[in-house]
Design a protein around this motif. Structure first.
Motif, PDB file in Angstrom:
ATOM      1  N   ILE A   1       0.862  -1.180   0.000  1.00 15.65           N
ATOM      2  CA  ILE A   1       0.000   0.000   0.000  1.00 15.65           C
ATOM      3  C   ILE A   1       0.898   1.228   0.000  1.00 15.65           C
ATOM      4  N   VAL A   2       0.692   2.125  -0.980  1.00 18.44           N
ATOM      5  CA  VAL A   2       1.483   3.345  -1.116  1.00 18.44           C
ATOM      6  C   VAL A   2       0.517   4.516  -1.211  1.00 18.44           C
ATOM      7  N   THR A   3       0.800   5.559  -0.422  1.00 17.46           N
ATOM      8  CA  THR A   3      -0.043   6.754  -0.408  1.00 17.46           C
ATOM      9  C   THR A   3       0.820   7.968  -0.698  1.00 17.46           C
ATOM     10  N   PHE A   4       0.370   8.815  -1.632  1.00 18.94           N
ATOM     11  CA  PHE A   4       1.030  10.075  -1.960  1.00 18.94           C
ATOM     12  C   PHE A   4       0.053  11.209  -1.677  1.00 18.94           C
ATOM     13  N   ALA A   5       0.562  12.300  -1.128  1.00 23.09           N
ATOM     14  CA  ALA A   5      -0.272  13.469  -0.858  1.00 23.09           C
ATOM     15  C   ALA A   5       0.564  14.719  -1.053  1.00 23.09           C
ATOM     16  N   LYS A   6      -0.059  15.757  -1.642  1.00 27.61           N
ATOM     17  CA  LYS A   6       0.661  17.004  -1.870  1.00 27.61           C
ATOM     18  C   LYS A   6       0.943  17.736  -0.558  1.00 27.61           C
ATOM     19  N   SER A   7       0.001  17.711   0.355  1.00 30.93           N
ATOM     20  CA  SER A   7       0.180  18.417   1.628  1.00 30.93           C
ATOM     21  C   SER A   7      -0.585  17.674   2.714  1.00 30.93           C
ATOM     22  N   GLY A   8      -0.360  18.102   3.932  1.00 29.69           N
ATOM     23  CA  GLY A   8      -1.038  17.474   5.047  1.00 29.69           C
ATOM     24  C   GLY A   8      -0.797  18.227   6.334  1.00 29.69           C
ATOM     25  N   LEU A   9      -1.544  17.853   7.334  1.00 28.12           N
ATOM     26  CA  LEU A   9      -1.447  18.478   8.657  1.00 28.12           C
ATOM     27  C   LEU A   9      -1.211  17.378   9.686  1.00 28.12           C
ATOM     28  N   MET A  10      -0.214  17.570  10.556  1.00 26.43           N
ATOM     29  CA  MET A  10       0.164  16.589  11.560  1.00 26.43           C
ATOM     30  C   MET A  10      -0.145  17.133  12.945  1.00 26.43           C
ATOM     31  N   TYR A  11      -0.840  16.355  13.757  1.00 25.96           N
ATOM     32  CA  TYR A  11      -1.119  16.748  15.143  1.00 25.96           C
ATOM     33  C   TYR A  11      -1.410  15.489  15.950  1.00 25.96           C
ATOM     34  N   ARG A  12      -1.354  15.652  17.278  1.00 23.10           N
ATOM     35  CA  ARG A  12      -1.603  14.546  18.190  1.00 23.10           C
ATOM     36  C   ARG A  12      -3.055  14.559  18.645  1.00 23.10           C
ATOM     37  N   SER A  13      -3.554  13.406  19.006  1.00 19.69           N
ATOM     38  CA  SER A  13      -4.889  13.326  19.578  1.00 19.69           C
ATOM     39  C   SER A  13      -4.881  13.911  20.988  1.00 19.69           C
ATOM     40  N   LYS A  14      -6.059  14.193  21.524  1.00 23.96           N
ATOM     41  CA  LYS A  14      -6.144  14.840  22.828  1.00 23.96           C
ATOM     42  C   LYS A  14      -5.561  13.974  23.940  1.00 23.96           C
ATOM     43  N   ASP A  15      -5.662  12.675  23.808  1.00 21.03           N
ATOM     44  CA  ASP A  15      -5.111  11.775  24.824  1.00 21.03           C
ATOM     45  C   ASP A  15      -3.668  11.375  24.558  1.00 21.03           C
ATOM     46  N   ASP A  16      -3.041  11.961  23.503  1.00 18.40           N
ATOM     47  CA  ASP A  16      -1.642  11.683  23.153  1.00 18.40           C
ATOM     48  C   ASP A  16      -1.386  10.214  22.851  1.00 18.40           C
ATOM     49  N   LEU A  17      -2.401   9.493  22.404  1.00 22.13           N
ATOM     50  CA  LEU A  17      -2.238   8.089  22.062  1.00 22.13           C
ATOM     51  C   LEU A  17      -2.006   7.872  20.577  1.00 22.13           C
ATOM     52  N   TYR A  18      -2.348   8.845  19.750  1.00 16.57           N
ATOM     53  CA  TYR A  18      -2.249   8.673  18.298  1.00 16.57           C
ATOM     54  C   TYR A  18      -1.682   9.946  17.669  1.00 16.57           C
ATOM     55  N   LEU A  19      -0.927   9.719  16.595  1.00 10.25           N
ATOM     56  CA  LEU A  19      -0.501  10.811  15.718  1.00 10.25           C
ATOM     57  C   LEU A  19      -1.419  10.793  14.496  1.00 10.25           C
ATOM     58  N   ILE A  20      -2.058  11.904  14.225  1.00 11.61           N
ATOM     59  CA  ILE A  20      -3.041  11.991  13.150  1.00 11.61           C
ATOM     60  C   ILE A  20      -2.449  12.789  12.001  1.00 11.61           C
ATOM     61  N   LEU A  21      -2.477  12.208  10.805  1.00  8.83           N
ATOM     62  CA  LEU A  21      -2.067  12.882   9.580  1.00  8.83           C
ATOM     63  C   LEU A  21      -3.320  13.148   8.745  1.00  8.83           C
ATOM     64  N   LYS A  22      -3.656  14.405   8.565  1.00 12.98           N
ATOM     65  CA  LYS A  22      -4.780  14.787   7.704  1.00 12.98           C
ATOM     66  C   LYS A  22      -4.203  15.120   6.326  1.00 12.98           C
ATOM     67  N   LEU A  23      -4.333  14.182   5.398  1.00 15.28           N
ATOM     68  CA  LEU A  23      -3.742  14.282   4.068  1.00 15.28           C
ATOM     69  C   LEU A  23      -4.706  14.968   3.114  1.00 15.28           C
ATOM     70  N   LYS A  24      -4.144  15.762   2.181  1.00 15.37           N
ATOM     71  CA  LYS A  24      -4.950  16.498   1.217  1.00 15.37           C
ATOM     72  C   LYS A  24      -4.375  16.307  -0.195  1.00 15.37           C
ATOM     73  N   ASP A  25      -5.300  16.184  -1.181  1.00 12.34           N
ATOM     74  CA  ASP A  25      -4.928  16.103  -2.606  1.00 12.34           C
ATOM     75  C   ASP A  25      -3.908  14.988  -2.838  1.00 12.34           C
ATOM     76  N   GLY A  26      -4.363  13.763  -2.727  1.00 20.91           N
ATOM     77  CA  GLY A  26      -3.445  12.647  -2.901  1.00 20.91           C
ATOM     78  C   GLY A  26      -4.084  11.460  -3.583  1.00 20.91           C
ATOM     79  N   VAL A  27      -3.309  10.412  -3.692  1.00 20.79           N
ATOM     80  CA  VAL A  27      -3.747   9.178  -4.321  1.00 20.79           C
ATOM     81  C   VAL A  27      -3.182   8.015  -3.519  1.00 20.79           C
ATOM     82  N   ARG A  28      -3.936   6.919  -3.524  1.00 21.24           N
ATOM     83  CA  ARG A  28      -3.557   5.738  -2.749  1.00 21.24           C
ATOM     84  C   ARG A  28      -3.569   4.530  -3.668  1.00 21.24           C
TER      85      ARG A  28
END
Length: 474
Positions: free
Chosen positions: A187-214
């Motif tokens: 599985i390969v994912t490409f994205a032009k941009s994205g936003l990285m932040y942690r969840s409120k409980d600091d258990l997960y790193l969330i990547l919000k990817l934009k304009d991409g293909v999988r």
């Protein structure tokens, strides 16, 4: 007399508190400068760093308290001498020793409190501090996605970010490779941009990817036709979560650090030293029993008898030949090597055990030397302030730092010599006190007799007289 006591106490307590806070702050800054690389960039919560700083401040009391007593006593009596208040006290018929009496009582009470702190509070603070510092230093870096590097921090993923904004959250040129059961990137994912932040409980790193293909490769569901199936999925925005459980700080069990000397009180150290000494003594007896069979004892009577002469002549006749002598020497050398090999590891264990015992005895004595250092440095600081007659943070700071460095250097040399076995632990731990105590008595005597010990004009006149005498002698 009570008003004078209150005046002296007020003059001492204020600079003591101020200097203690300043010294603690300086030592805390030194701690931050030393471990800044271990604290920054690992994603710690703010209270973890605050907790570490609090425990470090408690461990710094052993160094900050004697220096604060020395500096505040010099400032107090220097200010009294500069404002001619000591002169007024002496003109009222009160000697310097009597004027130092209330301050001495306060310092003695302070030294008792320091002993109680070093015996009860300091071991607990050291346990909390060193266990937390160990966990912090072994924590992985919080820079999970560096630029232009394939990061394998997350199991089963390889992530590459081409560029990051200064805020560290906005990403550009994102590539995510996801590995399957056979460790193949299916599985390969490409994205032009994205936003990285942690969840409120600091258990997960969330990547919000934009304009991409999988792209995803899957095996065919038809067992007779083994071609793989490729799926392409375009998206405007999607989210992907990564587990952060391995990157959160994991606390080590504090019981693993309790055996260190700094984590024990007097009772625990004494129990350890007794048990360790008993173990060393039993080991020595065991070593003697092991090598005892290799010793051969020959008794020779003081007066030769006929039977002794016959036995001696028989022994000499056995070693007449060169081969017999050579065999005897080889056998003896072989037995010596066997004894050396047998005792080599046991000797190293003995040295380590005795070194640990000396270290624990040093820690035992340090709980007493902290209070004694406060008293001795006060005996140096109070008469020094009365002699130099300078208050404030100028000359008193220089003088106090010089004497504290002398105390610290001598104490460090004594501790190292005691750890290596060159000195006894008792002598090594009390060396600095033994050197500075006579100096404090001497300065107290000079201040009580109004000696101009630091009067530069007196020394100038003395050297001027020497030069005049030399000229007349010539």
């Amino acid at each position: 007399m009570k008003k004078i006591h209150l005046l002296l106490l007020k003059s001492f307590i204020r600079p003591f508190v101020v200097t203690l806070v300043i010294v603690m702050f300086v030592l805390l800054m030194l701690f931050l400068f030393k471990y800044i690389d271990d604290l920054i960039g690992k994603g710690f919560q703010w209270y973890i760093i605050l907790e570490l700083m609090m425990y470090n401040s408690a461990t710094n009391v052993a160094m900050a308290l004697p220096l604060s007593v020395l500096l505040s006593s010099i400032m107090t009596y220097g200010s009294l001498g500069e404002n001619y208040e000591l002169v007024a006290i002496k003109s009222a018929g009160i000697s310097l020793r009597r004027a130092m009496y209330p301050m001495m009582v306060v310092v003695v009470l302070l030294s008792i409190a320091a002993f109680a702190f070093s015996d009860w509070m300091l071991p607990r603070a050291n346990l909390k501090y060193y266990s937390l510092l160990y966990d912090v230093r072994k924590q992985k870096s919080g820079n999970l996605l560096p630029e232009n590097v394939f990061s394998n921090r997350f199991p089963g993923y390889s992530i590459r970010v081409k560029k990051k904004d200064p805020d560290g959250q906005t990403l550009y040129g994102i590539m995510i490779y996801e590995r399957g059961l056979l460790q193949i990137n299916h599985i390969v994912t490409f994205a032009k941009s994205g936003l990285m932040y942690r969840s409120k409980d600091d258990l997960y790193l969330i990547l919000k990817l934009k304009d991409g293909v999988r792209y995803e490769e899957r095996e065919s569901e038809n067992h007779y036709f083994q071609r793989q199936k490729l799926t392409r999925f375009r998206f405007k925005e999607t989210e992907q979560r990564f587990d952060l459980s391995e990157f959160n700080i994991k606390r080590t069990d504090e019981n693993e650090f309790r055996s260190a000397s700094m984590m024990m009180n007097l009772k625990q150290i004494k129990h350890y030293v007794d048990s360790a000494s008993h173990t060393v003594d039993s080991t020595v007896n065991t070593n003697f029993q092991l090598i005892k069979p290799y010793f051969k004892y020959y008794t020779i009577p003081t007066k030769p008898t006929t039977e002794g002469l016959k036995a001696a002549s028989a022994n000499v006749s056995k070693l007449n030949g060169f081969n017999d002598q050579l065999n005897a020497l080889n056998n003896a050398a072989s037995e010596v090597r066997q004894v050396q090999d047998m005792l080599r590891n046991r000797t190293d264990n003995y040295k380590d055990a005795t070194k640990n015992i000396r270290r624990y005895i040093l820690e035992y004595q340090k709980k007493f030397t902290l209070g004694a250092a406060c008293i001795v440095l006060f005996l140096i600081g109070a008469p020094l302030g009365a002699i130099i007659r300078k208050g404030g943070l100028g000359l008193p700071v220089v003088v106090s730092v010089i004497f504290f460095l002398i105390y610290y250097i001598i104490g460090t040399i004594g501790e190292k010599s005691a750890k290596e076995g060159d000195l006894s632990p008792l002598a090594g731990s009390w060396m600095a006190i033994a050197v500075l105590f006579p100096i404090g008595i001497f300065l107290t005597y000079k201040a009580a007799t109004d000696s101009a010990l630091f009067d530069m004009d007196l020394y100038k006149r003395f050297f001027k007289k020497l030069r005049i005498r030399k000229r007349h002698a010539v």
